[in-house]
Design an enzyme around this catalytic site. Structure first.
Site, short mmCIF file in Angstrom:
data_model
loop_
_atom_site.label_atom_id
_atom_site.label_comp_id
_atom_site.label_asym_id
_atom_site.label_seq_id
_atom_site.Cartn_x
_atom_site.Cartn_y
_atom_site.Cartn_z
N SER A 1 56.85 41.41 35.57
CA SER A 1 56.28 42.15 36.67
C SER A 1 56.16 43.64 36.39
O SER A 1 55.56 44.39 37.18
CB SER A 1 57.14 41.94 37.92
OG SER A 1 58.45 42.46 37.74
N LYS B 1 58.09 52.19 37.37
CA LYS B 1 57.67 51.02 38.15
C LYS B 1 57.84 51.29 39.64
O LYS B 1 58.85 51.86 40.07
CB LYS B 1 58.50 49.82 37.73
CG LYS B 1 58.10 48.49 38.37
CD LYS B 1 58.96 47.36 37.80
CE LYS B 1 58.56 46.00 38.30
NZ LYS B 1 59.36 44.91 37.68
N SER C 1 60.89 40.39 32.97
CA SER C 1 59.82 41.31 33.32
C SER C 1 59.78 42.61 32.53
O SER C 1 58.89 43.43 32.73
CB SER C 1 59.86 41.61 34.81
OG SER C 1 59.56 40.45 35.56
#
Length: 386
Positions: A109, A32, A133
């Protein structure tokens, strides 16, 4: 790498080495874009952050641990802006496409990491979980999602959102690579005592009766003691969600205040409004929320120290379409927070995974005592083997 799913950030490739031999040898790692990786910028899903980033000269310690265990880095992945959403959208870099159902949101996310794994472009998706997330995109994309015990993994150089809740976490397509990740990052072994599973009625009342019945039947099919209780704690799920959101909003504002004041136009309107909401939260509201969080954490610690694992649905509501109206996203987020907040408020680990032989998009979660992450894996193996 060809990426029709918009999982990865469009950065030029840089050489990122890894150990030739290790627990994660042969496994591809997607990271990420909140973690620094030497040779790449870090954007956190925001164009202004990207412009100010520069190319990083060092790699986040947790990422380096995975590389040293033999994982092969394949790219940095898309994220909701500032990691402040559960939907998967991003006005700067676009919304990744859910490989399981392209009409649905990919979840955020850590959307890019989830999509990269679900699409077969990576074997391990490293993300973060503040309000869900990891667990939510794992559920939406049919993956295993692990939110570790708060504070057990190194989050140095990780851009914060709400430090009281921020946790690095992982997604995989099956349990075996997740078990390898747990071993590689140093999770302690589970104790030998078989746990009992707790079913809280107020938790399962949040979902459709038919889905709840399927989940409970799956749990009852395993030869493990099952306990039932009316509620998981003395607080209602609504009160816990409100306390969680209050702390989250205040800390998200504090983490992003400098960026907002410097470049407000560079933040998507919905994210900017959420940040501003945090700036308006009163100190007394935050104190009360932290009081509730502390009491809830104490109650959960007492419950789970008895070698108990709480079973719960990962999601309280089916995911909306990617083209749904903002109001639908808000309703979905609000419903899901009532369950997703339990791990954040308590600091306890949670493991989410699809239920075998269940119709539809059904993800079950296990919530355990602090540092009992490997116990969750052992129980999930028994459930998935049925």
């Amino acid at each position: 790498m060809r990426d029709p799913w918009n999982a990865f950030m469009p950065y030029p490739d840089a050489d990122v080495g890894h150990a030739a031999v290790g627990r994660l040898s042969g496994l591809r790692l997607a990271v990420k874009d909140l973690f620094d990786v030497a040779g790449y910028p870090t954007a956190a899903g925001n164009a202004a952050v990207l412009a100010a980033s520069g190319i990083k000269t060092s790699t986040a310690p947790l990422v380096q641990t995975l590389l040293d265990a033999g994982a092969c880095f394949v790219g940095k992945t898309n994220t909701d802006e500032l990691a402040y959403s559960l939907i998967g959208g991003n006005i700067h870099f676009g919304m990744p496409i859910n490989p399981r159902d392209p009409d649905l949101i990919p979840g955020g996310s850590s959307s890019g990491s989830a999509v990269a794994v679900a699409a077969g472009l990576a074997d391990i998706g490293l993300g973060t979980d503040t309000s869900g997330s990891i667990r939510l995109p794992a559920a939406v994309n049919g993956l295993i999602g692990w939110r570790p015990t708060h504070g057990n993994l190194d989050n140095n150089t990780l851009r914060p959102l709400a430090p009281s809740f921020d946790v690095p976490g992982f997604m995989t397509r099956s349990l075996e690579p997740m078990a390898a990740v747990m071993s590689a990052v140093g999770m302690p072994a589970a104790n030998d005592r078989p746990p009992s599973i707790l079913i809280a009625e107020n938790v399962f009342e949040t979902i459709d009766d038919a889905v709840a019945d399927e989940m409970i039947a799956s749990l009852q099919s395993v030869a493990m003691p099952i306990r039932r209780t009316d509620a998981i704690a003395s607080f209602s799920l609504a009160d816990l969600a409100l306390a969680f959101i209050t702390i989250l909003q205040r800390e998200a504002w504090e983490s992003n205040k400098a960026l907002f004041e410097r470049s407000p136009e560079a933040i998507a309107p919905d994210i900017a409004e959420r940040l501003l909401s945090g700036s308006r939260v009163e100190d007394e509201e935050v104190r009360e929320a932290r009081r509730i969080a502390a009491l809830f954490s104490q109650q959960i610690d007492r419950l789970l120290c008895e070698n108990v694992i709480v079973a719960l649905p990962t999601l309280a509501k089916s995911p909306p379409r990617r083209d749904a109206e903002p109001e639908s996203f808000a309703v979905f987020r609000s419903a899901c927070i009532k369950l997703l907040c339990l791990s954040g408020l308590s600091g306890c680990p949670q493991l989410a995974f699809p239920i075998v032989n269940c119709a539809g998009n059904v993800s079950l979660s296990l919530l355990g005592a602090r540092s009992a992450d490997r116990m969750l894996m052992n129980v999930a193996r028994r459930l998935r083997a049925e």
